[in-house]
Write an enzyme that holds these catalytic residues in place. Structure first.
Site, PDB file in Angstrom:
ATOM      1  N   GLY A  16       0.693  -1.250  -0.042  1.00  0.00           N
ATOM      2  CA  GLY A  16       0.160   0.153  -0.232  1.00  0.00           C
ATOM      3  C   GLY A  16       0.940   1.245  -0.051  1.00  0.00           C
ATOM      4  O   GLY A  16       0.459   2.307   0.324  1.00  0.00           O
ATOM      5  N   SER A  17       2.161   1.340  -0.460  1.00  0.00           N
ATOM      6  CA  SER A  17       2.683   2.627  -0.455  1.00  0.00           C
ATOM      7  C   SER A  17       2.413   3.434  -1.673  1.00  0.00           C
ATOM      8  O   SER A  17       2.212   4.658  -1.257  1.00  0.00           O
ATOM      9  CB  SER A  17       4.535   2.168  -0.705  1.00  0.00           C
ATOM     10  OG  SER A  17       4.803   1.646  -1.931  1.00  0.00           O
ATOM     11  N   ASN A  18       1.778   3.023  -2.561  1.00  0.00           N
ATOM     12  CA  ASN A  18       1.351   3.864  -3.639  1.00  0.00           C
ATOM     13  C   ASN A  18      -0.012   4.469  -2.990  1.00  0.00           C
ATOM     14  O   ASN A  18      -0.420   5.750  -3.281  1.00  0.00           O
ATOM     15  CB  ASN A  18       0.974   3.202  -4.867  1.00  0.00           C
ATOM     16  CG  ASN A  18       1.926   3.153  -5.855  1.00  0.00           C
ATOM     17  OD1 ASN A  18       2.358   4.229  -6.243  1.00  0.00           O
ATOM     18  ND2 ASN A  18       2.838   2.034  -5.784  1.00  0.00           N
ATOM     19  N   ASN A 105      -5.787   1.682 -13.404  1.00  0.00           N
ATOM     20  CA  ASN A 105      -4.859   1.076 -12.573  1.00  0.00           C
ATOM     21  C   ASN A 105      -3.258   1.278 -13.020  1.00  0.00           C
ATOM     22  O   ASN A 105      -3.162   2.215 -14.282  1.00  0.00           O
ATOM     23  CB  ASN A 105      -4.954  -0.296 -13.207  1.00  0.00           C
ATOM     24  CG  ASN A 105      -4.013  -1.433 -12.642  1.00  0.00           C
ATOM     25  OD1 ASN A 105      -3.799  -1.402 -11.527  1.00  0.00           O
ATOM     26  ND2 ASN A 105      -3.469  -2.171 -13.465  1.00  0.00           N
ATOM     27  N   HIS A 107       0.325  -0.157 -13.776  1.00  0.00           N
ATOM     28  CA  HIS A 107       1.087  -1.322 -14.074  1.00  0.00           C
ATOM     29  C   HIS A 107       2.386  -1.055 -14.047  1.00  0.00           C
ATOM     30  O   HIS A 107       2.964  -0.291 -14.589  1.00  0.00           O
ATOM     31  CB  HIS A 107       0.706  -2.135 -15.325  1.00  0.00           C
ATOM     32  CG  HIS A 107       1.353  -3.237 -15.478  1.00  0.00           C
ATOM     33  ND1 HIS A 107       0.746  -4.571 -15.118  1.00  0.00           N
ATOM     34  CD2 HIS A 107       2.605  -3.605 -16.241  1.00  0.00           C
ATOM     35  CE1 HIS A 107       1.661  -5.406 -15.329  1.00  0.00           C
ATOM     36  NE2 HIS A 107       2.780  -4.907 -15.954  1.00  0.00           N
TER      37      HIS A 107
HETATM   38  C1  GRF Z   1       3.335  -1.339  -7.501  1.00  0.00           C
HETATM   39  O1  GRF Z   1       4.468  -1.575  -8.369  1.00  0.00           O
HETATM   40  C2  GRF Z   1       1.897  -1.137  -8.711  1.00  0.00           C
HETATM   41  O2  GRF Z   1       2.348  -0.686  -9.901  1.00  0.00           O
HETATM   42  C3  GRF Z   1       1.722  -2.506  -8.706  1.00  0.00           C
HETATM   43  O3  GRF Z   1       1.910  -3.068  -7.776  1.00  0.00           O
HETATM   44  C4  GRF Z   1       2.818  -2.309  -6.698  1.00  0.00           C
HETATM   45  C5  GRF Z   1       1.885  -1.970  -5.517  1.00  0.00           C
HETATM   46  O4  GRF Z   1       3.077  -1.604  -4.574  1.00  0.00           O
HETATM   47  N1  GRF Z   1       0.337  -2.551  -9.602  1.00  0.00           N
HETATM   48  P1  GRF Z   1       2.515  -0.856  -3.084  1.00  0.00           P
HETATM   49  O5  GRF Z   1       1.585  -2.057  -2.307  1.00  0.00           O
HETATM   50  O6  GRF Z   1       1.800   0.449  -3.574  1.00  0.00           O
HETATM   51  O7  GRF Z   1       3.615  -0.605  -2.218  1.00  0.00           O
END
Ligand code: GRF
Length: 191
Positions: A16-18, A105, A107
């Site tokens: 969940g860092s994003n 999404n 990717h």
């Molecule tokens: C990210 O690299 C995103 O592009 C992919 O999954 C990963 C999720 O990373 N779809 P995080 O959980 O947000 O750290």
């Protein structure tokens, strides 16, 4: 253009860092596009504790629960969801959601390269290194009922050097994600 706030539900299954970065960048004063809900497909995922420390509402919707369209829609409607962002969400998005919401999404490769079933997380970065690619990157795209096939909205690339490992490639890709994903989301949904 109206001043209506656009409520985003961010769906994630893992770290969940994003999701956290999107909340930190978008849930600020003056922003019209905000994260009103984080949905995790797993109760023990890192994204659940991140959501709690950020003070953002979080709901766990498991694979079995997604099968119940009306229960899932009720959760999303409770938070006045206008659009959905997938950030490391590992389940296939049910068609009833694809039909009802605009869904975006991210990717972690330059699609159409290294996309499709099984191509997620470290699998992607390992495949990039094994293929001897000289660049990789991120692709932000609309979600359709097929994996990684929706219209591409934005791409950014990073150099892959012969010394890179899957881990170092992942770090480069994360940097691009943190830099661009929130602003692209704001641009797409504010317009
Ligand atoms: C990210 O690299 C995103 O592009 C992919 O999954 C990963 C999720 O990373 N779809 P995080 O959980 O947000 O750290």
């Amino acid at each position: 253009m109206t001043d209506k706030i656009i409520n985003i539900a961010v769906f994630a299954s893992g770290n969940g860092s994003n999701a956290e970065n999107i909340v930190r960048k978008l849930n600020v004063s003056g922003s019209r596009v905000r994260v009103s809900l984080i949905v995790s497909s797993r109760p023990d995922a890192g994204v659940v504790s991140r959501a709690r420390s950020l003070g953002v509402s979080v709901e766990v919707i498991t694979k079995a629960m997604f099968a119940d369209g009306s229960a899932t829609m009720a959760v999303l409607e409770k938070y006045n969801t206008d659009a959905i962002v997938l950030a490391g969400f590992l389940l296939m998005v049910p068609s009833y959601l694809v039909r009802r919401y605009r869904i975006v999404n991210i990717h972690p490769s330059l699609l159409p390269k290294f996309g499709g079933k099984g191509m997620y997380g470290s699998n992607v970065h390992r495949a990039v290194v094994e293929a001897g690619e000289s660049e990789t990157g991120i692709t932000i795209h609309y979600v359709t009922e097929e994996y990684d096939k929706g219209e591409i909205i934005f791409q950014a690339s990073a150099v892959v050097s012969p010394n890179d490992t899957p881990l170092s490639v992942e770090q480069k890709v994360h940097e691009l994600e943190y830099k661009y994903f929130p602003e692209v989301i704001a641009r797409i949904f504010a317009g």
